[in-house]
Design a protein around this motif. Structure first.
Motif, PDB file in Angstrom:
ATOM      1  N   PRO A 143       9.093  55.281 -35.094  1.00  0.00           N
ATOM      2  CA  PRO A 143       9.717  54.797 -36.324  1.00  0.00           C
ATOM      3  C   PRO A 143       8.883  53.724 -36.997  1.00  0.00           C
ATOM      4  CG  PRO A 143      10.733  53.730 -34.449  1.00  0.00           C
ATOM      5  CD  PRO A 143       9.746  54.723 -33.895  1.00  0.00           C
ATOM      6  N   GLY A 144       9.310  53.328 -38.205  1.00  0.00           N
ATOM      7  CA  GLY A 144       8.627  52.308 -38.970  1.00  0.00           C
ATOM      8  C   GLY A 144       9.073  52.347 -40.415  1.00  0.00           C
ATOM      9  N   PRO A 145       8.501  51.498 -41.266  1.00  0.00           N
ATOM     10  CA  PRO A 145       9.003  51.335 -42.630  1.00  0.00           C
ATOM     11  C   PRO A 145       8.806  52.536 -43.544  1.00  0.00           C
ATOM     12  CG  PRO A 145       7.662  49.447 -41.974  1.00  0.00           C
ATOM     13  CD  PRO A 145       7.477  50.497 -40.933  1.00  0.00           C
ATOM     14  N   MET A 146       7.739  53.313 -43.356  1.00  0.00           N
ATOM     15  CA  MET A 146       7.439  54.443 -44.244  1.00  0.00           C
ATOM     16  C   MET A 146       7.197  55.695 -43.408  1.00  0.00           C
ATOM     17  SD  MET A 146       4.775  52.496 -46.800  1.00  0.00           S
ATOM     18  CE  MET A 146       5.107  50.827 -47.401  1.00  0.00           C
ATOM     19  N   PRO A 147       8.190  56.161 -42.674  1.00  0.00           N
ATOM     20  CA  PRO A 147       7.945  57.258 -41.720  1.00  0.00           C
ATOM     21  C   PRO A 147       7.581  58.573 -42.377  1.00  0.00           C
ATOM     22  CG  PRO A 147      10.293  56.775 -41.900  1.00  0.00           C
ATOM     23  CD  PRO A 147       9.582  55.702 -42.655  1.00  0.00           C
ATOM     24  N   ALA A 165      -6.289  52.509 -27.223  1.00  0.00           N
ATOM     25  CA  ALA A 165      -6.707  52.566 -28.623  1.00  0.00           C
ATOM     26  C   ALA A 165      -6.194  51.392 -29.442  1.00  0.00           C
ATOM     27  CB  ALA A 165      -6.232  53.869 -29.254  1.00  0.00           C
ATOM     28  N   GLY A 166      -5.240  50.624 -28.904  1.00  0.00           N
ATOM     29  CA  GLY A 166      -4.611  49.609 -29.731  1.00  0.00           C
ATOM     30  C   GLY A 166      -3.649  50.251 -30.720  1.00  0.00           C
ATOM     31  N   SER A 167      -3.204  49.480 -31.682  1.00  0.00           N
ATOM     32  CA  SER A 167      -2.196  49.955 -32.635  1.00  0.00           C
ATOM     33  C   SER A 167      -2.707  49.861 -34.062  1.00  0.00           C
ATOM     34  CB  SER A 167      -0.916  49.123 -32.498  1.00  0.00           C
ATOM     35  OG  SER A 167       0.022  49.448 -33.509  1.00  0.00           O
ATOM     36  N   VAL A 168      -2.570  50.959 -34.799  1.00  0.00           N
ATOM     37  CA  VAL A 168      -2.893  50.939 -36.219  1.00  0.00           C
ATOM     38  C   VAL A 168      -1.914  50.047 -36.973  1.00  0.00           C
ATOM     39  CG1 VAL A 168      -2.973  52.336 -38.330  1.00  0.00           C
ATOM     40  CG2 VAL A 168      -3.994  53.210 -36.219  1.00  0.00           C
ATOM     41  N   GLY A 169      -0.625  50.195 -36.692  1.00  0.00           N
ATOM     42  CA  GLY A 169       0.385  49.582 -37.551  1.00  0.00           C
ATOM     43  C   GLY A 169       1.114  48.378 -37.023  1.00  0.00           C
ATOM     44  N   MET A 170       1.060  48.124 -35.696  1.00  0.00           N
ATOM     45  CA  MET A 170       1.810  47.012 -35.097  1.00  0.00           C
ATOM     46  C   MET A 170       0.981  46.347 -34.000  1.00  0.00           C
ATOM     47  SD  MET A 170       5.730  48.418 -34.595  1.00  0.00           S
ATOM     48  CE  MET A 170       6.230  46.901 -33.798  1.00  0.00           C
ATOM     49  N   PRO A 171      -0.138  45.746 -34.309  1.00  0.00           N
ATOM     50  CA  PRO A 171      -0.989  45.177 -33.260  1.00  0.00           C
ATOM     51  C   PRO A 171      -0.355  43.967 -32.594  1.00  0.00           C
ATOM     52  CG  PRO A 171      -1.762  44.460 -35.403  1.00  0.00           C
ATOM     53  CD  PRO A 171      -0.677  45.475 -35.659  1.00  0.00           C
ATOM     54  N   PHE A 172      -0.628  43.825 -31.314  1.00  0.00           N
ATOM     55  CA  PHE A 172      -0.242  42.618 -30.584  1.00  0.00           C
ATOM     56  C   PHE A 172      -1.515  41.800 -30.339  1.00  0.00           C
ATOM     57  CE2 PHE A 172       3.527  45.046 -28.527  1.00  0.00           C
ATOM     58  CZ  PHE A 172       4.241  44.935 -29.699  1.00  0.00           C
ATOM     59  N   CYS A 173      -2.026  41.240 -31.403  1.00  0.00           N
ATOM     60  CA  CYS A 173      -3.283  40.482 -31.379  1.00  0.00           C
ATOM     61  C   CYS A 173      -3.554  40.061 -32.820  1.00  0.00           C
ATOM     62  CB  CYS A 173      -4.430  41.319 -30.807  1.00  0.00           C
ATOM     63  SG  CYS A 173      -4.583  42.947 -31.547  1.00  0.00           S
ATOM     64  N   ALA A 174      -4.794  39.756 -33.164  1.00  0.00           N
ATOM     65  CA  ALA A 174      -5.126  39.338 -34.520  1.00  0.00           C
ATOM     66  C   ALA A 174      -4.739  40.413 -35.530  1.00  0.00           C
ATOM     67  CB  ALA A 174      -6.617  39.044 -34.615  1.00  0.00           C
ATOM     68  N   PRO A 175      -4.311  40.019 -36.722  1.00  0.00           N
ATOM     69  CA  PRO A 175      -3.932  41.009 -37.740  1.00  0.00           C
ATOM     70  C   PRO A 175      -5.051  42.002 -38.028  1.00  0.00           C
ATOM     71  CG  PRO A 175      -3.286  38.805 -38.437  1.00  0.00           C
ATOM     72  CD  PRO A 175      -4.139  38.636 -37.216  1.00  0.00           C
ATOM     73  N   GLY A 176      -4.664  43.208 -38.370  1.00  0.00           N
ATOM     74  CA  GLY A 176      -5.612  44.273 -38.653  1.00  0.00           C
ATOM     75  C   GLY A 176      -5.071  45.582 -38.119  1.00  0.00           C
ATOM     76  N   ALA A 177      -5.869  46.626 -38.232  1.00  0.00           N
ATOM     77  CA  ALA A 177      -5.486  47.959 -37.768  1.00  0.00           C
ATOM     78  C   ALA A 177      -6.515  48.424 -36.742  1.00  0.00           C
ATOM     79  CB  ALA A 177      -5.422  48.937 -38.937  1.00  0.00           C
ATOM     80  N   ALA A 184      -9.265  58.321 -32.665  1.00  0.00           N
ATOM     81  CA  ALA A 184      -7.966  58.253 -31.993  1.00  0.00           C
ATOM     82  C   ALA A 184      -7.134  57.174 -32.671  1.00  0.00           C
ATOM     83  CB  ALA A 184      -8.139  57.945 -30.516  1.00  0.00           C
ATOM     84  N   LEU A 185      -6.020  57.596 -33.265  1.00  0.00           N
ATOM     85  CA  LEU A 185      -5.128  56.692 -33.991  1.00  0.00           C
ATOM     86  C   LEU A 185      -3.785  56.676 -33.277  1.00  0.00           C
ATOM     87  CD1 LEU A 185      -5.803  57.886 -37.680  1.00  0.00           C
ATOM     88  CD2 LEU A 185      -7.225  56.450 -36.196  1.00  0.00           C
ATOM     89  N   TYR A 186      -3.386  55.508 -32.816  1.00  0.00           N
ATOM     90  CA  TYR A 186      -2.167  55.375 -32.025  1.00  0.00           C
ATOM     91  C   TYR A 186      -1.224  54.349 -32.670  1.00  0.00           C
ATOM     92  CZ  TYR A 186      -3.670  57.859 -27.745  1.00  0.00           C
ATOM     93  OH  TYR A 186      -4.036  58.806 -26.818  1.00  0.00           O
ATOM     94  N   ASP A 187       0.062  54.533 -32.409  1.00  0.00           N
ATOM     95  CA  ASP A 187       1.072  53.511 -32.727  1.00  0.00           C
ATOM     96  C   ASP A 187       0.962  53.041 -34.179  1.00  0.00           C
ATOM     97  OD1 ASP A 187       2.451  52.986 -30.024  1.00  0.00           O
ATOM     98  OD2 ASP A 187       0.329  52.914 -29.523  1.00  0.00           O
ATOM     99  N   ILE A 188       1.072  54.011 -35.091  1.00  0.00           N
ATOM    100  CA  ILE A 188       1.012  53.710 -36.519  1.00  0.00           C
ATOM    101  C   ILE A 188       2.328  53.085 -36.984  1.00  0.00           C
ATOM    102  CG2 ILE A 188       0.640  54.685 -38.815  1.00  0.00           C
ATOM    103  CD1 ILE A 188      -0.869  57.013 -37.344  1.00  0.00           C
ATOM    104  N   HIS A 189       3.431  53.549 -36.439  1.00  0.00           N
ATOM    105  CA  HIS A 189       4.763  52.992 -36.702  1.00  0.00           C
ATOM    106  C   HIS A 189       5.075  52.869 -38.190  1.00  0.00           C
ATOM    107  CE1 HIS A 189       6.327  52.260 -32.704  1.00  0.00           C
ATOM    108  NE2 HIS A 189       5.108  51.890 -32.328  1.00  0.00           N
ATOM    109  N   GLY A 190       4.791  53.920 -38.917  1.00  0.00           N
ATOM    110  CA  GLY A 190       5.195  53.962 -40.316  1.00  0.00           C
ATOM    111  C   GLY A 190       4.551  52.927 -41.202  1.00  0.00           C
ATOM    112  N   TYR A 248      13.753  50.097 -45.328  1.00  0.00           N
ATOM    113  CA  TYR A 248      13.733  49.953 -43.873  1.00  0.00           C
ATOM    114  C   TYR A 248      14.646  48.803 -43.457  1.00  0.00           C
ATOM    115  CZ  TYR A 248      11.483  49.446 -39.225  1.00  0.00           C
ATOM    116  OH  TYR A 248      11.211  49.375 -37.882  1.00  0.00           O
ATOM    117  N   PRO A 249      15.514  48.979 -42.466  1.00  0.00           N
ATOM    118  CA  PRO A 249      16.512  47.948 -42.121  1.00  0.00           C
ATOM    119  C   PRO A 249      15.917  46.599 -41.722  1.00  0.00           C
ATOM    120  CG  PRO A 249      17.097  50.050 -41.124  1.00  0.00           C
ATOM    121  CD  PRO A 249      15.727  50.221 -41.697  1.00  0.00           C
ATOM    122  N   GLN A 250      14.709  46.591 -41.157  1.00  0.00           N
ATOM    123  CA  GLN A 250      14.078  45.337 -40.752  1.00  0.00           C
ATOM    124  C   GLN A 250      12.748  45.140 -41.486  1.00  0.00           C
ATOM    125  OE1 GLN A 250      13.864  45.086 -36.454  1.00  0.00           O
ATOM    126  NE2 GLN A 250      16.027  45.580 -36.195  1.00  0.00           N
TER     127      GLN A 250
END
Length: 248
Positions: A40-44, A176-188, A6-12, A218-220
């Motif tokens: 959305p995200g940097p590489m959609p 599942a947490g986030s593949v691309g934008m975690p709110f915790c320690a860096p990683g996927a 299960a892969l969630y919240d990849i956000h490009g 990507y604008p940001q």
């Protein structure tokens, strides 16, 4: 035994996805469920293409990110805060009409039988909404009206970008947490479901990923590289932030 990733919240975040897919390959999964917010995200466009060309079956559900991007693409107001509208609008412009039609066809929820786990319901935020926020700290009494009616022993969700595994009434609820934008320690972050559920974290080259993201239009891009890849917010800071908007 069926094995599902299960892969969630990849956000490009294509570099994070690439690293996770290597772990997924080694896990020899039978199926991948993508739980929304591919964009959305940097590489959609690149992220979507990568998922669509995998050699294992992939099933998608819509997240609020897809809903917002489709709204902006069609000229409707997405409802996202003004400071994020430019990135959502940009994300919509990166898609072609075939992408738009495909994303619009994704369901809001998906139910799969997984061996010892029985029926598993995949949703983006909650079974009734793609925007409701709850965390591992949200009071069970507030969650029972959402999960008691669910005809499944396990619900897999995302949206809050923080992994947890808790029980609400009779239902096991796993984020599942986030593949691309975690709110915790860096990683996927992602899940492996087989006879049980494993909360997984994949390390990847953060410096290289940040550099690749900065080179996108990507604008940001610089902010994403710094705040979502190299130095994401801590779990505690986001638990504090979400405490005032739970289930709204």
């Amino acid at each position: 035994m069926t094995r599902v990733a299960a892969l969630y919240d990849i956000h490009g975040n294509l570099p994070a996805l690439e690293a996770v897919l290597e772990d997924v390959r080694q896990a020899e999964v039978d199926r991948i469920v993508v739980g929304g917010d591919v964009v959305p995200g940097p590489m959609p466009r690149e992220t979507l293409r990568r998922l669509l060309t995998l050699d294992v079956p992939v099933q998608f559900i819509q997240g609020n990110g897809e809903v917002a991007v489709l709204a902006e693409r069609s000229g409707r107001h997405s409802g996202v805060p003004e400071q994020f509208r430019d990135v959502v609008r940009w994300g919509g412009l990166q898609l072609d009409p075939e992408d738009e039609a495909l994303i619009a066809s994704w369901p809001k929820t998906l139910s799969l039988p997984i061996d010892e786990l029985g029926p598993v319901l995949f949703c983006h935020a909650t079974p009734r909404s793609d925007t409701e926020v709850f965390t591992r700290l949200t009071a069970e009494a507030r969650l029972r009206p959402i999960f008691d009616p669910v005809d499944a022993g396990v619900v897999v969700c995302g949206h809050s970008h923080m992994q947890f595994d808790r029980t609400v009434g009779r239902v096991r609820v796993v984020n599942a947490g986030s593949v691309g934008m975690p709110f915790c320690a860096p990683g996927a972050y992602w899940l492996l479901l087989d006879g049980d559920i494993q909360l997984r974290r994949t390390d990847y080259d953060l410096v290289d990923a940040a550099d690749r993201i900065r080179r996108t239009p990507y604008p940001q891009a610089a902010e994403f590289a710094e705040r979502n890849v190299l130095h994401p917010p801590t779990e505690q800071s986001m638990l504090d932030a979400f405490s005032g908007i739970e289930l709204t």
